[in-house]
Write a protein that holds these residues in place. Structure first.
Motif, PDB file in Angstrom:
ATOM      1  N   TRP A  88      -3.638   8.112   6.684  1.00  0.00           N
ATOM      2  CA  TRP A  88      -4.569   8.612   5.668  1.00  0.00           C
ATOM      3  C   TRP A  88      -5.863   9.112   6.309  1.00  0.00           C
ATOM      4  N   VAL A 165       0.077   6.339   2.173  1.00  0.00           N
ATOM      5  CA  VAL A 165      -0.087   7.755   1.854  1.00  0.00           C
ATOM      6  C   VAL A 165       0.265   8.016   0.390  1.00  0.00           C
ATOM      7  N   TYR A 166       1.274   7.319  -0.098  1.00  0.00           N
ATOM      8  CA  TYR A 166       1.710   7.539  -1.469  1.00  0.00           C
ATOM      9  C   TYR A 166       0.973   6.635  -2.448  1.00  0.00           C
ATOM     10  N   LEU A 167       0.548   5.479  -1.970  1.00  0.00           N
ATOM     11  CA  LEU A 167      -0.011   4.476  -2.854  1.00  0.00           C
ATOM     12  C   LEU A 167      -1.227   3.866  -2.172  1.00  0.00           C
ATOM     13  N   ARG A 168      -2.391   4.333  -2.577  1.00  0.00           N
ATOM     14  CA  ARG A 168      -3.598   3.926  -1.884  1.00  0.00           C
ATOM     15  C   ARG A 168      -3.911   2.442  -2.045  1.00  0.00           C
ATOM     16  N   ASP A 169      -3.358   1.820  -3.084  1.00  0.00           N
ATOM     17  CA  ASP A 169      -3.656   0.405  -3.334  1.00  0.00           C
ATOM     18  C   ASP A 169      -3.269  -0.500  -2.170  1.00  0.00           C
ATOM     19  N   ILE A 173      -4.554  -4.317  -1.223  1.00  0.00           N
ATOM     20  CA  ILE A 173      -3.714  -5.496  -1.418  1.00  0.00           C
ATOM     21  C   ILE A 173      -3.531  -6.206  -0.079  1.00  0.00           C
TER      22      ILE A 173
END
Lengths: 258, 411
Positions: A88, A165-169, A173
């Motif tokens: 990212w 890259v697909y899920l910034r969370d 977490i």
């Protein structure tokens, strides 16, 4: 197979990214590269203070007991949490230039690995000063353990960096996961102190055998137990396969998602 | 793959999901799953072409036509949804310059980082180092940190690395606007030199001139399809014509809505004179009488001017002046200069001013004047209408002056 050949062609990129990271990190500070050694030394100082004055532990030289496990743990946990953002954070490059995407997690983990090696330069003199038994035969196992830990760290870094890259969370977490994981790994205590019914979790945790091995070699001065080693290798290989496979699937759409 | 080809692209398609509001977090992905509207936009719709070894081609097209996407697929940054791309040899792309530069490190160190990103190993970089530094003309500064460079120097260094990679296939996206005019010329001649070594080049550019100078072939992409392919000098005029017509359509749409009102609300500022004669309408037409306001250079155009007589005038004179949008006075003439005499205006009527448009691309405003007697305006209308010029010739200045070159050196 193709990827491996290509990665070999791009080896210079990995080296220069690692070099850039290590050299660039302390650029502009007065002490510069000295910080790489100073940092673990100061950490050790704090642990010594806390555990020999405030929270006295039954374990002899607890701060050393802790430190030989903590340094490898920090390597792993940084690869896990920091590695998540390694693609990212380079998105301009990923969007515009072709290179094997694996280079980024590899370079990140390698640079953390070099950091750990430099920390070890601090550990050894202190072990000697504290008159810990240095077993040459046991020490021969050390590079091997490091290699397994490296592959393990690389697998998790590939997995998390790809998903982030697909899920910034994931990045956020992970901070919690890393904390929980640390307590499920015998870093602060020895595996013997873990209640019997919880031991299953510890055996499934690929980091447990590795931390135990580090401590065996450096703190107790004995060769790691063969069963522990096998366990580490098998878990390591499984994780590496998962990491590589998912990364190869995830990388196809990086440029579009970023 | 054919032996003589460096690139073969077969029937590739690519679509993007265009999210109206793209959520990247878990919460947004789960909670707003149905709310996340997107439309699938087909950027490339079955494109096929081949590039021979050592050939240079240019990709042209309007914004968003898919040419940059094509280049990204060629670099393997993205993958096509369907179709096949085959390439032979090392690929280098001049899409992003200065990738991986670290501001605190010296120019020399950054050369190593940047070149390694293009896939060179240390030995190969060592071999090219001298050339790279020499080409960038930054010898004195090469050991200073890059953050002390001006942006021009930064780009020069970055370009030098990219151009010295010695790729078999070079992909270039709109980046020949590097540094000052001097350095640009140098980049250009370097590109030509590289071409003579047999490097295959693919360029995406809006500057048709650049493409004509380097490429043997142009591919015009329009809405994800290849619209035309061939020699640049065949393709580019067609492309320019198309762009001009498109411009015209847009202008027409806006002028349809506004033109009539503009004429109606002419005010003191734009109109002056004693009011004996007034202009009732003005139309710009092409030679066939069709009303339009976008013209090609060297196209014939007609201004049809209608007037209303409020008081009879015995010795009138019509005048017209053309100003470019930046208020440069390009041309002016009137009937007196052209030696018309005794123009009597007794009733309402219409005149036609016909001219060959020799103006170069730009936006032009028209002033029209009618005199009631020598030196006294019955009406003077500023910026009464405007038109736009486009062209595929690349003369510069205001107008195209008819010319020819002669000399024994011209064959």
């Amino acid at each position: 197979m193709n990827t491996i050949k290509e990665l070999y062609d791009y080896r210079e990129m990995i080296f220069s990214l690692v070099r850039r990271d290590l050299k660039g990190r302390y650029k502009g500070s007065v002490l510069g590269f000295l910080w790489t050694f100073l940092n673990p030394l100061l950490q050790l100082g704090v642990y010594t203070m806390v555990f020999s004055i405030i929270m006295r532990s039954d374990v002899e030289d607890y701060y050393l007991f802790l430190f030989v496990a903590l340094v490898p743990w920090i390597f792993f946990s940084t690869s896990l949490s920091g590695g998540a953002s390694c693609i990212w954070s380079q998105k301009e490059m990923v969007k515009k230039i072709y290179f094997p995407r694996e280079v980024l997690p590899i370079a990140f983990v390698t640079s953390q690995f070099v950091n750990m090696l430099l920390s070890f330069c601090v550990i050894f003199p202190i072990l000697i000063i504290n008159k810990k038994p240095i077993n040459i035969q046991a020490l021969c196992w050390l590079p091997f353990i490091m290699l397994i830990e490296y592959l393990l760290s690389l697998s998790v870094a590939m997995l998390t960096s790809g998903i982030t890259v697909y899920l910034r969370d994931v990045e956020y977490i992970l901070a919690i996961i890393v904390m929980a994981w640390q307590f499920l790994t015998p870093v602060l205590y020895s595996i013997e102190q873990v209640p019997e019914e919880l031991k299953v979790i510890f055996t499934l945790n690929p980091m447990s055998p590795i931390i135990i091995a580090y401590r065996d070699i450096l703190y107790y001065g004995k060769a790691p137990n063969a069963a522990t080693l096998m366990q580490a290798i098998i878990l390591g290989i499984i994780l590496l396969m998962i990491g590589c496979f998912s990364f190869s699937k995830l990388k196809k759409h990086f440029a579009e998602e970023l | 793959m054919k032996e003589q080809n460096a690139i073969e692209v077969t029937n590739i398609t690519k679509s993007f999901k265009i999210y109206q509001d793209k959520g990247n977090t878990l919460k947004e992905k789960i909670l707003f799953k149905n709310r996340r509207k997107y439309e699938e936009r087909k950027v490339l719709d079955g494109i096929s072409f081949e590039v021979k070894k050592g050939e240079a081609i240019g990709l042209i097209g309007s914004n968003g036509c898919g040419k940059s996407t094509t280049l990204k697929l060629l670099t393997k940054i993205m993958y096509p949804d369907s179709g096949k791309i085959e390439m032979k040899g090392r690929v280098s792309s001049l899409i992003e310059l200065g990738a991986g530069f670290h501001p605190d490190m010296s120019g020399r160190e950054n050369i190593y980082i940047n070149a390694s990103i293009f896939g060179l190993n240390k030995k190969e970089i060592d071999k090219r180092l001298e050339n790279i530094i020499a080409f960038s003309e930054l010898e004195e500064f090469i050991d200073n940190p890059v953050r002390t460079y001006s942006s021009g120097m930064y780009m020069r260094l970055a370009f030098s690395v990219a151009i010295n990679v010695d790729a078999d296939i070079l992909l270039i996206d709109e980046i020949l606007a590097v540094g000052d005019a001097n350095f640009q010329a140098k980049c250009f001649s370097k590109l030509r030199e590289i071409k003579t070594y047999g490097t295959t080049i693919v360029i995406v550019s809006h500057s048709l001139g650049q493409i004509e100078q380097i490429c043997e072939r142009s591919i015009w992409i329009q809405q994800g399809k290849i619209k035309m392919e061939g020699l640049p000098r065949d393709v580019h005029p067609e492309y320019m014509n198309y762009m001009g017509e498109k411009r015209q359509a847009i202008e027409k749409k806006t002028s349809d809505n506004s033109n009539k009102e503009v004429v109606a609300e002419k005010n003191e500022d734009t109109e002056s004179g004693n009011g004996k004669i007034k202009i009732s309408y003005i139309k710009i037409q092409d030679i066939s009488g069709e009303e339009k306001n976008v013209f090609r250079t060297e196209e014939m155009m007609k201004f049809v001017i209608g007037y209303k007589v409020y008081e009879e005038v015995m010795d009138s004179c019509f005048g017209i002046a053309i100003f470019r949008s930046d208020n440069i006075f390009c041309y002016g003439t009137n009937t007196r200069i052209d030696r018309f005499k005794n123009i009597r205006l007794l009733n309402d009527g219409e005149i036609v001013f016909e001219m060959k448009n020799t103006l170069l691309p730009g936006e032009y405003n028209i002033d029209v004047a009618i005199e009631s007697e020598m030196g006294i305006y019955a009406t003077y209308c500023k910026k009464i209408c405007k038109f736009i010029t486009y062209t595929d010739i690349e003369d510069i200045g205001v107008t195209r002056i008819e010319h020819k070159w002669e000399g024994s050196c011209f064959i």
